[in-house]
Design a protein around this motif. Sequence first.
Motif, PDB file in Angstrom:
ATOM      1  N   ILE A   1     -12.219  -0.216  -0.097  1.00  0.00           N
ATOM      2  CA  ILE A   1     -11.620   0.359  -1.510  1.00  0.00           C
ATOM      3  C   ILE A   1     -13.021   1.049  -2.157  1.00  0.00           C
ATOM      4  CG2 ILE A   1      -9.549  -0.769  -1.462  1.00  0.00           C
ATOM      5  CD1 ILE A   1     -11.019  -2.947  -3.006  1.00  0.00           C
TER       6      ILE A   1
ATOM      7  N   PHE B   1      -3.988   0.616   6.035  1.00  0.00           N
ATOM      8  CA  PHE B   1      -4.518  -0.788   6.141  1.00  0.00           C
ATOM      9  C   PHE B   1      -3.591  -1.620   6.903  1.00  0.00           C
ATOM     10  CE2 PHE B   1      -7.459  -0.475   2.054  1.00  0.00           C
ATOM     11  CZ  PHE B   1      -8.249   0.401   2.601  1.00  0.00           C
TER      12      PHE B   1
ATOM     13  N   GLN C   1       0.955  -1.311  -0.140  1.00  0.00           N
ATOM     14  CA  GLN C   1       0.119   0.080   0.038  1.00  0.00           C
ATOM     15  C   GLN C   1       1.015   1.350  -0.066  1.00  0.00           C
ATOM     16  OE1 GLN C   1      -2.157   0.590   3.601  1.00  0.00           O
ATOM     17  NE2 GLN C   1      -0.688  -0.454   4.811  1.00  0.00           N
TER      18      GLN C   1
ATOM     19  N   GLN D   1      -5.457   6.506   4.595  1.00  0.00           N
ATOM     20  CA  GLN D   1      -5.716   5.648   5.569  1.00  0.00           C
ATOM     21  C   GLN D   1      -4.926   4.628   5.422  1.00  0.00           C
ATOM     22  OE1 GLN D   1      -9.520   3.834   5.220  1.00  0.00           O
ATOM     23  NE2 GLN D   1      -9.322   2.769   6.972  1.00  0.00           N
TER      24      GLN D   1
ATOM     25  N   LYS E   1      -8.020   3.828  -2.497  1.00  0.00           N
ATOM     26  CA  LYS E   1      -8.464   3.661  -1.196  1.00  0.00           C
ATOM     27  C   LYS E   1      -9.606   4.696  -1.041  1.00  0.00           C
ATOM     28  CE  LYS E   1      -4.187   2.651   1.243  1.00  0.00           C
ATOM     29  NZ  LYS E   1      -3.174   3.103   2.401  1.00  0.00           N
TER      30      LYS E   1
ATOM     31  N   LEU F   1      -4.116   0.819  -2.790  1.00  0.00           N
ATOM     32  CA  LEU F   1      -3.699  -0.778  -2.136  1.00  0.00           C
ATOM     33  C   LEU F   1      -3.456  -1.389  -3.629  1.00  0.00           C
ATOM     34  CD1 LEU F   1      -3.759  -2.921   0.119  1.00  0.00           C
ATOM     35  CD2 LEU F   1      -6.151  -3.276  -0.891  1.00  0.00           C
TER      36      LEU F   1
END
Length: 603
Positions: free
Chosen positions: A55, A85, A10, A83, A78, A15
């Motif tokens: 997502i 993960f 990521q 953010q 995302k 991602l």
Amino acid sequence: MITPAFELTQDPDFLTIIIKVPYARASEFDVYFEGEDFKFYAKPYFLRLTLPGRIVEDGREKASYNTDKGTFTIQLPKEIPGQYFEGLDMLTSLLAPKKSRSAKPLVEEIAASELSEEEEEEFDWEIEQTPYKESAESTLAVQYRYGFGNLRSGVFQRLQDELSDVIDIKDPDQTPVDERRRKRLAAEAAKFDPDHYLADFFEDEAIQHVLKYKPWWVEAYKKMMALQGEGHQERDTQAFVVFSEEEREQMRKFTNKSYLLDKRSRRGVYLGLIDILLAYCYEICVNEGDKNVESSWNVRKLSATLCWLESFTSVHDVLVSFGRRVLCYPLHRHFGLVTRAFNDTVMILQLGRAAVLKCLLDIHKIFMENDPAYILNDLFITDYCIWIQKTKSKKLAALSESLQKTVLTKSDVGFELEELEAAAVLVQEEEAAGTGSARQLLSSESETSGSEESSSASSSETEGSDSDERESSASEDGKINSLHGTLQEERTAPLTDYNGLRQGTNTSTCEVTDEKSEVSLQSTSVPGKLIEELGKQMHTAIRLSEQPEGWAAASCVLQEQEENSVCEPDRFSKDAAGKGNFLEVSSRTNPLLFLCGTNEGED
């Protein structure tokens, strides 16, 4: 369907999912993603993931296929940019279906089905089987539990003979926890060897060598602390823990499960994790990261959780148990190894669940390669590998902090280590003092002998100078002594009488009677030439040194003899053939013979 190998990374906005699908049809594949769900299909591969974050499909998503490597690379935006993960490397947790999370009835059903599968795997067609009795169900309630979270029972009841080499406790199904602890403490007290401990305490070269070894988590911990010092977030440190492809494959093989643990059981699981990690850290340290045939034995023997199915109630109890077992069982029994394993476990816990999972996967591999120890994977390690992936890193950080605050001293272990060390040091000091006094005595003796040697050397020098002087004087007297020796030889030499008979020495006598004075000679006179030479040598000797009193008369006599021998005609008589005969006995008394006779009388 085949679950493909995959990897997730990521950045703040995307991602990225990398999926390995060799020999798949790249022209025919489907991708579906929405919220926390992701699905991928390319015959014969199928992958379904439950993501830790959401997502979104907004037109920025991308996908590419590498024909040489056979990999799909999919980038998904995302929903909330920036953010983070968490847990993208927890592959077992990502493979779990969303609907199975924290569902109590479903979890209970999975546990029951898993137990039945294990029983089927243990079935052996080659041996005679004992029929299962339904009455055994009534006894399950009184059986004592063990294993991960104390969720198992009855396992050792039917496998006691096969598993006797794995655990030390006999009949764990009928032994309560308190009795297990008492038996364990008694076994450790009987096993402790003070001589072995003191030998490793004083002769610790090998131990100091292995303590210098730095496993992978030491470097990772330094990088994490450096990043924290620079102000980076702690979540970024998971990048320092890298899983191998073999470890990723093992995570994909695990069956996802959820565990319903009460507060007491959950606490026991965390404390058991510390105990297992301590034993693993010791094994890695003493073997410097290399595996051998003793690796499985070291891990399970040093962990009371694995070897005695112990259930701890406090962090301090875990440390005391580990310290006692380190000083009782392995080859290297040194308290420094206890401290080193303690520090390594703290670092692993602070690195987060990725580091803990990597260590657990290594333990799983060690036990899997050992025939009797594989059952410990089923009882503990597999469940730990699955459970740790769903554990929050904050829990592990709190556990690490609690462990770091706990202090373990030698007195806590209970083997009177400090008293043993003090007594051994006292004996060593006494031996050193005795050795020192002996050395002083030897040095004093050597000094005394040295002074004697120097004095003897000086005296030998004095004697040498005296001997030189004596040699110089002896050289002067040498001629006199040689002359005297020659004269003595001539006096004592065997003589031949006028009849040709050989007479002994010192047989010349002088016999005087009242009626007739007669000299009886039993030796003949020396030839005249020899007397002349003797006379010349005597003259030379008299000039070199002072004459003794005894020799003064002899010199006078010799002078007269020389004069007489010169003036007196030669008394040799020759026969008609011209051959010389012996001298006739002269009526004149020989003064030299009288001198010899006088000396003999004095002797």
